[in-house]
Design a protein around this motif. Structure first.
Motif, PDB file in Angstrom:
ATOM      1  N   ALA A  18     106.379  54.466  19.302  1.00  0.00           N
ATOM      2  CA  ALA A  18     106.002  54.401  17.888  1.00  0.00           C
ATOM      3  C   ALA A  18     105.029  53.248  17.637  1.00  0.00           C
ATOM      4  CB  ALA A  18     107.245  54.267  17.015  1.00  0.00           C
ATOM      5  N   ALA A  19     105.296  52.095  18.242  1.00  0.00           N
ATOM      6  CA  ALA A  19     104.405  50.945  18.087  1.00  0.00           C
ATOM      7  C   ALA A  19     103.036  51.249  18.690  1.00  0.00           C
ATOM      8  CB  ALA A  19     105.019  49.715  18.740  1.00  0.00           C
ATOM      9  N   ALA A  21     101.657  54.213  19.014  1.00  0.00           N
ATOM     10  CA  ALA A  21     100.989  55.189  18.138  1.00  0.00           C
ATOM     11  C   ALA A  21     100.396  54.493  16.918  1.00  0.00           C
ATOM     12  CB  ALA A  21     101.973  56.271  17.721  1.00  0.00           C
ATOM     13  N   LEU A  22     101.113  53.538  16.346  1.00  0.00           N
ATOM     14  CA  LEU A  22     100.589  52.800  15.196  1.00  0.00           C
ATOM     15  C   LEU A  22      99.350  51.988  15.563  1.00  0.00           C
ATOM     16  CD1 LEU A  22     103.862  51.628  13.425  1.00  0.00           C
ATOM     17  CD2 LEU A  22     102.201  53.296  12.600  1.00  0.00           C
ATOM     18  N   VAL A  23      99.375  51.346  16.713  1.00  0.00           N
ATOM     19  CA  VAL A  23      98.209  50.576  17.162  1.00  0.00           C
ATOM     20  C   VAL A  23      97.027  51.513  17.403  1.00  0.00           C
ATOM     21  CG1 VAL A  23      97.297  49.157  19.039  1.00  0.00           C
ATOM     22  CG2 VAL A  23      99.546  48.661  18.081  1.00  0.00           C
ATOM     23  N   LEU A  25      96.431  54.462  15.977  1.00  0.00           N
ATOM     24  CA  LEU A  25      95.924  54.911  14.683  1.00  0.00           C
ATOM     25  C   LEU A  25      95.121  53.822  13.975  1.00  0.00           C
ATOM     26  CD1 LEU A  25      98.956  56.955  13.319  1.00  0.00           C
ATOM     27  CD2 LEU A  25      96.699  57.834  13.960  1.00  0.00           C
ATOM     28  N   PHE A  26      95.601  52.593  14.042  1.00  0.00           N
ATOM     29  CA  PHE A  26      94.866  51.495  13.416  1.00  0.00           C
ATOM     30  C   PHE A  26      93.499  51.297  14.064  1.00  0.00           C
ATOM     31  CE2 PHE A  26      93.571  47.046  13.387  1.00  0.00           C
ATOM     32  CZ  PHE A  26      93.393  46.868  12.024  1.00  0.00           C
ATOM     33  N   THR A  27      93.445  51.300  15.397  1.00  0.00           N
ATOM     34  CA  THR A  27      92.156  51.096  16.063  1.00  0.00           C
ATOM     35  C   THR A  27      91.200  52.258  15.796  1.00  0.00           C
ATOM     36  OG1 THR A  27      93.034  51.999  18.124  1.00  0.00           O
ATOM     37  CG2 THR A  27      93.074  49.604  17.875  1.00  0.00           C
ATOM     38  N   ARG A  28      91.728  53.471  15.701  1.00  0.00           N
ATOM     39  CA  ARG A  28      90.862  54.613  15.364  1.00  0.00           C
ATOM     40  C   ARG A  28      90.287  54.446  13.968  1.00  0.00           C
ATOM     41  NH1 ARG A  28      90.022  60.092  16.823  1.00  0.00           N
ATOM     42  NH2 ARG A  28      89.597  61.368  15.001  1.00  0.00           N
ATOM     43  N   TRP A  29      91.110  53.995  13.030  1.00  0.00           N
ATOM     44  CA  TRP A  29      90.648  53.790  11.663  1.00  0.00           C
ATOM     45  C   TRP A  29      89.636  52.642  11.608  1.00  0.00           C
ATOM     46  CZ3 TRP A  29      91.638  49.332   8.739  1.00  0.00           C
ATOM     47  CH2 TRP A  29      91.170  49.376   7.428  1.00  0.00           C
TER      48      TRP A  29
END
Length: 109
Positions: A18-19, A21-23, A25-29
């Motif tokens: 989960a951590a 996946a969050l990282v 998603l943040f880097t993609r954004w």
């Protein structure tokens, strides 16, 4: 206590995924490209050595015009800058003849 240990061991990888996946998603954004933003801020298109001679609404019409130009000995290429839009480009020395042929072309320009 054995149940608590087994839940802890099973939960660790889930939390790590989960951590991650969050990282991701943040880097993609944060670092991803925004295609709409890129289109708005683009300057004029550089055609290099080529000259624009016609814009057509259908790909098939542009290919047909390109075949007509080829039969006349004129080298050409196509560019598709947007949906339902095709541009025909030729070298400057052939531009006048290509424009004449494009004007007489009945392919839906």
């Amino acid at each position: 206590m054995a149940v608590a240990d087994s839940l802890l061991h099973a939960g660790g990888p889930v939390i790590a995924l989960a951590a991650f996946a969050l990282v991701a998603l943040f880097t993609r954004w944060a670092f991803g490209s925004d295609l709409a933003r890129d289109r708005r801020h683009r300057g004029p298109v550089d055609d290099g050595l080529l000259t624009h001679v016609a814009t057509l609404s259908r790909r098939e019409s542009a290919l047909a015009l390109r075949a007509v130009l080829s039969d006349a000995g004129i080298r050409s290429t196509l560019r598709f800058p947007a949906a339902h839009r095709a541009e025909v480009l030729v070298f400057p020395e052939d531009a006048d003849r290509a424009r004449q042929l494009a004007a007489s072309f009945g392919g839906g320009a």
